[in-house]
Design an enzyme around this catalytic site. Structure first.
Site, short mmCIF file in Angstrom:
data_model
loop_
_atom_site.label_atom_id
_atom_site.label_comp_id
_atom_site.label_asym_id
_atom_site.label_seq_id
_atom_site.Cartn_x
_atom_site.Cartn_y
_atom_site.Cartn_z
CB VAL A 77 -0.89 0.03 1.27
CG1 VAL A 77 -1.73 1.30 1.32
CG2 VAL A 77 -1.76 -1.21 1.34
CD GLU A 165 7.98 -10.56 25.11
OE1 GLU A 165 7.72 -10.18 23.96
OE2 GLU A 165 7.28 -11.38 25.74
C1 LIG Z 1 8.77 -8.26 19.91
C2 LIG Z 1 7.32 -7.91 20.16
C3 LIG Z 1 6.64 -8.58 21.17
C4 LIG Z 1 5.29 -8.29 21.41
N1 LIG Z 1 4.64 -8.98 22.38
C5 LIG Z 1 3.32 -8.80 22.56
C6 LIG Z 1 2.60 -9.60 23.51
O1 LIG Z 1 3.18 -10.42 24.20
N2 LIG Z 1 1.26 -9.40 23.63
C7 LIG Z 1 0.57 -8.49 22.85
O2 LIG Z 1 -0.66 -8.40 22.96
N3 LIG Z 1 1.23 -7.69 21.96
C8 LIG Z 1 2.58 -7.82 21.80
N4 LIG Z 1 3.25 -7.05 20.88
C9 LIG Z 1 2.52 -6.02 20.14
C10 LIG Z 1 1.77 -6.62 18.97
O3 LIG Z 1 2.63 -7.40 18.19
C11 LIG Z 1 1.13 -5.52 18.11
O4 LIG Z 1 0.36 -4.69 18.93
C12 LIG Z 1 0.26 -6.16 17.01
O5 LIG Z 1 1.08 -6.84 16.09
C13 LIG Z 1 -0.59 -5.13 16.27
O6 LIG Z 1 -1.41 -5.81 15.37
P1 LIG Z 1 -1.86 -5.12 14.02
O7 LIG Z 1 -2.89 -6.02 13.42
O8 LIG Z 1 -2.22 -3.70 14.27
O9 LIG Z 1 -0.56 -5.06 13.11
P2 LIG Z 1 0.46 -6.20 12.65
O10 LIG Z 1 0.20 -7.48 13.32
O11 LIG Z 1 1.81 -5.58 12.78
O12 LIG Z 1 0.10 -6.37 11.10
C14 LIG Z 1 0.30 -5.35 10.17
C15 LIG Z 1 0.28 -5.97 8.80
O13 LIG Z 1 0.33 -4.92 7.81
C16 LIG Z 1 1.22 -5.29 6.77
N5 LIG Z 1 1.73 -4.08 6.17
C17 LIG Z 1 2.40 -3.08 6.77
N6 LIG Z 1 2.67 -2.09 5.90
C18 LIG Z 1 2.15 -2.46 4.72
C19 LIG Z 1 2.07 -1.86 3.44
N7 LIG Z 1 2.59 -0.65 3.19
N8 LIG Z 1 1.47 -2.52 2.43
C20 LIG Z 1 0.91 -3.76 2.65
N9 LIG Z 1 0.94 -4.37 3.85
C21 LIG Z 1 1.55 -3.73 4.88
C22 LIG Z 1 2.28 -6.13 7.47
O14 LIG Z 1 2.94 -7.00 6.55
C23 LIG Z 1 1.46 -6.89 8.52
O15 LIG Z 1 0.99 -8.13 8.01
C24 LIG Z 1 4.61 -7.31 20.64
C25 LIG Z 1 5.31 -6.63 19.61
C26 LIG Z 1 6.65 -6.93 19.38
C27 LIG Z 1 7.36 -6.21 18.27
#
Ligand SMILES: Cc1cc2nc3c(=O)[nH]c(=O)nc-3n(C[C@H](O)[C@H](O)[C@H](O)COP(=O)(O)OP(=O)(O)OC[C@H]3O[C@@H](n4cnc5c(N)ncnc54)[C@H](O)[C@@H]3O)c2cc1C
Length: 401
Positions: A77, A165
């Site tokens: 995107v 972590e």
């Molecule tokens: C190391 C680590 C440990 C964590 N531990 C925890 C935990 O224990 N418990 C917890 O609840 N949360 C945890 N979190 C936080 C959690 O991972 C995030 O809050 C969560 O992933 C957010 O979900 P989301 O659906 O918003 O985005 P995401 O899961 O990050 O998904 C975003 C998606 O968008 C896609 N994307 C991004 N940009 C583009 C683009 N320009 N074009 C097309 N696709 C795109 C990506 O490929 C991805 O698939 C942790 C985070 C990290 C980094």
């Protein structure tokens, strides 16, 4: 037929997809992600430390796509044009929508600290996490000829949830690191540098102390009260205390985990945001555009109890996705929205595979029970995005240790 476009196949995007795919409403869904796989962002630190493979924490998006209802596009995107109800992809394709779900996730935040973006490694998706491990491995191999001790030194910048972590997983892999470099495990030095005086600010001092005690036992050099001022090639420059001198730490591996913001595409598309997050309405839509749902790490939702936005987590992203799917169906059938509500089930931070700490409900937990709970939570998230198939294939069942 209404066209629903979902941007991002993360926790929020896939959770919404499941609800919409199950409905008998007259809809077509287009799901867009830059990868052809979903990954568990919550396990990225394990890939970065080399204790888990990228494949183990991811699965093909097509596994959860019903082709009769959904078209999946593996594309990137570029921008959203909410006035025209369209999304521009980097290959020039434009998608029109009736409803849009934005679930584009997080990116690393450097807070303008000079050099952090170019001289430190980030860990924001499977590729960048895998690069961290490859980098560590390369430095350890290099040590064999250079004998430069900076090659054995790993600095994790930030002692929040992610930083802690990561340190835990690095410690877990120390023996393997030592074997690669041909040294004793004690020679691998892991530093954790943090500006604040305490670690894990989201937890009580008692839980923080659990991590500190283990870090001490494992020889981790925890440096709190050290504000990082600059990251130079192989060097972290920090201030020693509030008014202290600038000092520096030389290391061939520097990993940045001081914080995240929402995807920059949100701001670049003209949505009103702060640090990539839009303060959404009670039904999770953008304040200006009723047909644009903004979910997960690109959204800010107020917690009435604390009067601050809820922390961005996979847990709330999953809930938001489920809610948004239902709310779109409600909107389509002319039903009024009921406001989104969220009750955290707690959160658990792992420090390696067999230690953890956190809150389950309101109860504090450490050690083995917390470690088991961490795996149960991960399996539950996997169930919500990937269903039983992915839980059996990729779930965590090593509860006995
Ligand atoms: C190391 C680590 C440990 C964590 N531990 C925890 C935990 O224990 N418990 C917890 O609840 N949360 C945890 N979190 C936080 C959690 O991972 C995030 O809050 C969560 O992933 C957010 O979900 P989301 O659906 O918003 O985005 P995401 O899961 O990050 O998904 C975003 C998606 O968008 C896609 N994307 C991004 N940009 C583009 C683009 N320009 N074009 C097309 N696709 C795109 C990506 O490929 C991805 O698939 C942790 C985070 C990290 C980094």
């Amino acid at each position: 037929m209404k066209e629903i476009v979902i941007l991002g196949a993360g926790y929020a995007g896939l959770s919404a997809l499941h609800v919409l795919q199950k409905s008998s409403a007259d809809i077509h869904i287009t799901l867009v992600d830059r990868n052809d796989y979903h990954y568990e962002s919550t396990a990225l630190h394990e890939v970065a430390a080399g204790t888990q493979s990228g494949e183990k924490i991811s699965y093909p998006i097509m596994d959860v796509v019903n082709p009769k209802k959904t078209t999946f596009l593996q594309k990137t995107v570029e921008k959203i044009n909410a006035d025209e109800q369209s999304v521009l992809l980097t290959d020039g394709q434009s998608l029109n929508y009736d409803y849009l779900i934005v679930g584009l996730g997080f990116q690393s935040e450097t807070f303008g600290i000079p050099g952090a973006d170019v001289n430190a490694l980030e860990m924001v998706d499977v590729k960048t996490a895998a690069k961290v491990y490859e980098h560590i491995e390369a430095q350890l191999k290099e040590y064999k000829t250079s004998k430069d001790e900076a090659s054995l030194r790993i600095v994790v910048c930030g002692a929040g949830f992610t930083g802690i972590e990561l340190v835990g997983s690095l410690v877990e892999n120390t023996k393997h690191f030592a074997e690669i470099a041909g040294v004793k495990p004690e020679q691998i030095e892991i530093y954790n540098v943090e500006a604040a005086d305490k670690i894990l600010p989201m937890f009580s001092d008692k839980l923080g102390q659990y991590a500190i005690n283990h870090f001490k036992k494992w020889g981790v050099k925890l440096m709190t009260g050290k504000m990082i001022k600059e990251v130079r090639p192989n060097e972290v420059v920090y201030q020693n205390g509030k008014d202290g001198d600038l000092e520096s730490l030389h290391a061939k591996t520097i990993i940045w985990t001081t914080g995240v913001s929402g995807n920059k595409i949100v701001g670049e598309s003209g949505f009103e945001e702060r640090r990539g997050r839009v303060m959404v309405k009670p039904n999770l839509t953008d304040p200006t555009y009723d047909n644009v749902y903004i979910l997960g790490d690109v959204a800010a939702v107020m917690d009435p109890a604390s009067n601050r936005p809820y922390p961005t987590t996979a847990q709330i992203a999953l809930k938001m996705g489920h809610y948004a799917g239902k709310d779109i169906l409600n909107q389509m059938s002319g039903k009024a929205s009921t406001p989104f509500s969220f009750k955290s089930l707690g959160s658990v931070a792992s420090i390696g595979n067999t230690h953890a700490l956190g809150l389950v409900g309101k109860a504090e937990m450490t050690a083995y029970p917390a470690s088991v709970m961490k795996k149960v939570i991960a399996d539950r998230s996997l169930l919500k995005t990937g269903g039983l198939k992915e839980v059996f294939a990729k779930g965590r069942f090593d509860f006995y240790h």
